[in-house]
Scaffold this motif. Structure first.
Motif, PDB file in Angstrom:
ATOM      1  N   LYS A 286       0.783  -1.244   0.000  1.00  0.00           N
ATOM      2  CA  LYS A 286       0.000   0.000   0.000  1.00  0.00           C
ATOM      3  C   LYS A 286       0.818   1.299   0.000  1.00  0.00           C
ATOM      4  O   LYS A 286       0.241   2.383  -0.099  1.00  0.00           O
ATOM      5  CB  LYS A 286      -0.967   0.021   1.196  1.00  0.00           C
ATOM      6  CG  LYS A 286      -2.000  -1.103   1.183  1.00  0.00           C
ATOM      7  CD  LYS A 286      -3.046  -0.909   2.241  1.00  0.00           C
ATOM      8  CE  LYS A 286      -4.115  -2.007   2.150  1.00  0.00           C
ATOM      9  NZ  LYS A 286      -5.210  -1.786   3.105  1.00  0.00           N
ATOM     10  N   LEU A 287       2.130   1.212   0.079  1.00  0.00           N
ATOM     11  CA  LEU A 287       2.927   2.428   0.219  1.00  0.00           C
ATOM     12  C   LEU A 287       2.912   3.282  -1.044  1.00  0.00           C
ATOM     13  O   LEU A 287       2.934   4.513  -0.971  1.00  0.00           O
ATOM     14  CB  LEU A 287       4.370   2.082   0.597  1.00  0.00           C
ATOM     15  CG  LEU A 287       5.272   3.270   0.930  1.00  0.00           C
ATOM     16  CD1 LEU A 287       4.659   4.136   2.025  1.00  0.00           C
ATOM     17  CD2 LEU A 287       6.664   2.800   1.336  1.00  0.00           C
ATOM     18  N   SER A 289       0.419   3.627  -3.169  1.00  0.00           N
ATOM     19  CA  SER A 289      -0.850   4.362  -3.170  1.00  0.00           C
ATOM     20  C   SER A 289      -0.782   5.563  -2.240  1.00  0.00           C
ATOM     21  O   SER A 289      -1.287   6.645  -2.552  1.00  0.00           O
ATOM     22  CB  SER A 289      -2.001   3.439  -2.746  1.00  0.00           C
ATOM     23  OG  SER A 289      -2.405   2.617  -3.818  1.00  0.00           O
ATOM     24  N   LEU A 290      -0.148   5.378  -1.081  1.00  0.00           N
ATOM     25  CA  LEU A 290      -0.017   6.479  -0.135  1.00  0.00           C
ATOM     26  C   LEU A 290       0.803   7.616  -0.722  1.00  0.00           C
ATOM     27  O   LEU A 290       0.446   8.793  -0.583  1.00  0.00           O
ATOM     28  CB  LEU A 290       0.625   5.976   1.155  1.00  0.00           C
ATOM     29  CG  LEU A 290       0.857   7.029   2.249  1.00  0.00           C
ATOM     30  CD1 LEU A 290      -0.474   7.612   2.718  1.00  0.00           C
ATOM     31  CD2 LEU A 290       1.637   6.439   3.416  1.00  0.00           C
ATOM     32  N   HIS A 294      -1.853   9.897  -1.573  1.00  0.00           N
ATOM     33  CA  HIS A 294      -1.914  10.297  -0.164  1.00  0.00           C
ATOM     34  C   HIS A 294      -3.036   9.568   0.563  1.00  0.00           C
ATOM     35  O   HIS A 294      -3.621  10.089   1.521  1.00  0.00           O
ATOM     36  CB  HIS A 294      -2.071  11.815  -0.024  1.00  0.00           C
ATOM     37  CG  HIS A 294      -0.873  12.552  -0.513  1.00  0.00           C
ATOM     38  ND1 HIS A 294      -0.825  13.931  -0.605  1.00  0.00           N
ATOM     39  CD2 HIS A 294       0.351  12.136  -0.955  1.00  0.00           C
ATOM     40  CE1 HIS A 294       0.359  14.303  -1.070  1.00  0.00           C
ATOM     41  NE2 HIS A 294       1.083  13.233  -1.291  1.00  0.00           N
ATOM     42  N   ASP A 295      -3.326   8.351   0.095  1.00  0.00           N
ATOM     43  CA  ASP A 295      -4.355   7.504   0.699  1.00  0.00           C
ATOM     44  C   ASP A 295      -3.881   6.057   0.594  1.00  0.00           C
ATOM     45  O   ASP A 295      -3.534   5.595  -0.499  1.00  0.00           O
ATOM     46  CB  ASP A 295      -5.680   7.699  -0.039  1.00  0.00           C
ATOM     47  CG  ASP A 295      -6.814   6.870   0.547  1.00  0.00           C
ATOM     48  OD1 ASP A 295      -6.555   6.076   1.481  1.00  0.00           O
ATOM     49  OD2 ASP A 295      -7.946   6.991   0.062  1.00  0.00           O
ATOM     50  N   LEU A 296      -3.842   5.348   1.714  1.00  0.00           N
ATOM     51  CA  LEU A 296      -3.359   3.960   1.702  1.00  0.00           C
ATOM     52  C   LEU A 296      -4.148   3.081   0.743  1.00  0.00           C
ATOM     53  O   LEU A 296      -3.611   2.129   0.168  1.00  0.00           O
ATOM     54  CB  LEU A 296      -3.434   3.368   3.114  1.00  0.00           C
ATOM     55  CG  LEU A 296      -2.322   3.785   4.093  1.00  0.00           C
ATOM     56  CD1 LEU A 296      -2.644   3.292   5.490  1.00  0.00           C
ATOM     57  CD2 LEU A 296      -0.982   3.221   3.613  1.00  0.00           C
TER      58      LEU A 296
END
Length: 459
Positions: A286-287, A289-290, A294-296
């Motif tokens: 998920k990193l 996407s973060l 800026h969203d997991l």
């Protein structure tokens, strides 16, 4: 190999060699201005010794940059005639502005900067150094305006297959220009910082343990330590801008094939375009996407959304990781250097040896980042407007192969000559001796020549 591939390789070879030298001179000129101003304020001659050594390096890089830039520009006519035929109304003026407003400014005052220290007033010599620095930065501005416009083209309309400007402000300040310009200027700052630190460390290890050498290492290490966190922050903003306008490039950088939510940050993989998947993938869930959204659990577009319209994946994927890895090494080494500078009296010899090894780390990061940017635009030469295959020459591939071979041989010889000359200068250059009566340390002004006793060889 066909004409398109050979022409792309030839232009890549030219621009790879060319970009090495502006990436030094843009920031090095501002370092020189800093050294000169410090001398004028303190009267300490160590600053002029640093200045004199690095003006030689600047002159060498400037000459090689000019020569390689000329041969590169020829290829717009020889290898890529379709480029100027289609967007010449935009590219031509921008390249012309670079020559008229920047290159002439640099060239006009370069002679005063290099040879005018004892021939003109101190303020004029300092002002000439400033104009050279300003000129190099202005040159970078115009070139990066054109390159950014090729990635995010706006402010024009197509009439009978040719681009005509409708708004020059939109062309110049296109959506990606501020991010790309800032990113490149910071990259130049880091390239020059590590070159100064590395070559100065080499001189230190060769026995020149003078205040001149120690000061050069200290200044360049501090500048690098300050710039690299800023570069990481700007790089993130640049990546978000790229995802907005060129999501296929970011998908290739991340090695992401499927559009999905919560995608991992892939640390290692071998992208396979035939199976459209990654082999031996290692990632952090998920990193990615973060970072991108800026969203997991943010959704990120994958390469399968752009079949036939995305760049070669493996090249972008690995170039991006080389750039990031080199940047992290710069962060570690520069911060470690600051620790030694401010907390300890003397750094271990291993640190100086590491600086020598990192002398050209800026080149590695710059080239890798440049490949991500430029190859990441494929299959387009101008994003969404002109495909690379539609702009290439009709010259037989055999002729291009011959010229490519000649270019590569010449560039290999020149880069060997440059590195050899640079390290020779580092070994042989010594601090100059100044007559304490020559300059007034409080004003920085040269005294009357009749009151100065300067050996003829120093003149």
């Amino acid at each position: 190999m066909d004409v398109v591939d050979l022409s792309r390789i030839q232009f890549a070879a030219n621009i790879t060699f060319h970009i090495l030298f502006p990436s030094i001179t843009i920031a090095l000129s501002w370092f020189l201005l800093f050294f000169k101003v410090r001398y004028s304020k303190t009267g300490n001659y160590k600053w002029m010794n640093i200045y004199f050594f690095w003006t030689k390096v600047f002159a060498l890089c400037f000459a090689l940059g000019v020569v390689s830039g000329i041969t590169m520009s020829f290829q717009f006519g020889t290898n890529w005639p379709g480029f100027m035929n289609t967007v010449g109304n935009i590219a031509g003026p921008l390249l012309g502005y670079e020559v008229l407003t920047a290159f002439f400014l640099e060239a006009s005052f370069l002679g005063i900067m290099l040879f005018g220290f004892r021939k003109v007033k101190t303020w004029l010599h300092t002002f000439s150094t400033f104009l050279v620095a300003f000129g190099t930065t202005l040159s970078a501005f115009w070139i990066l305006v054109l390159i950014s416009w090729m990635h995010t083209p706006i402010g024009f309309e197509m009439i009978n297959g040719e681009a005509y400007v409708t708004n020059w402000m939109e062309v110049i300040f296109n959506p990606s220009m501020p991010y790309r310009l800032t990113h490149k200027l910071l990259a130049s700052g880091l390239t020059a910082s590590f070159l100064i630190a590395g070559i100065s460390a080499y001189r230190y290890l060769k026995g020149y343990k003078t205040e001149t050498v120690k000061t050069a290492i200290k200044v360049s290490t501090i500048v690098a330590a300050i710039l690299i966190p800023i570069q990481i922050f700007i790089g993130d903003l640049h990546g978000l801008n790229t995802y907005e306008h060129q999501p296929q490039k970011v998908a290739a950088m991340e090695g992401n094939w499927q559009t999905q939510k919560g995608i991992p940050l892939i640390l290692f993989a071998i992208p396979d375009e035939e199976t459209r998947s990654n082999k031996f993938e290692i990632g952090i869930p998920k990193l990615s996407s973060l970072i991108i959204t800026h969203d997991l659990n943010g959704e990120v577009k994958g390469l399968n959304e752009f079949k036939g319209e995305h760049p070669p994946v493996a090249t972008i994927f690995w170039s991006f990781r080389i750039m990031i890895a080199t940047g992290l090494m710069m962060l570690l080494v520069s911060w470690l250097g600051c620790y030694y500078l401010f907390r300890k009296k003397e750094a271990p010899s291993l640190f100086y040896k590491t600086l020598v090894l990192m002398s050209f780390s800026g080149w590695i990061a710059t080239i890798a980042g440049w490949y991500v940017t430029e190859i990441g635009r494929q299959p387009y030469l101008v994003q969404g407007v002109l495909k690379t295959a539609d702009a290439v020459t009709t010259v037989p591939s055999g002729y291009i192969a011959i010229s490519l071979t000649i270019y590569l041989l010449v560039y290999i010889l020149l880069i060997i000559a440059f590195a050899t000359t640079l390290f020779y200068m580092a070994r042989k250059s010594k601090d100059k001796e100044f007559d304490p009566n020559e300059f007034d340390p409080t004003t920085g002004q040269r005294r009357s020549i009749s009151t100065v006793n300067i050996p003829l060889k120093q003149l």
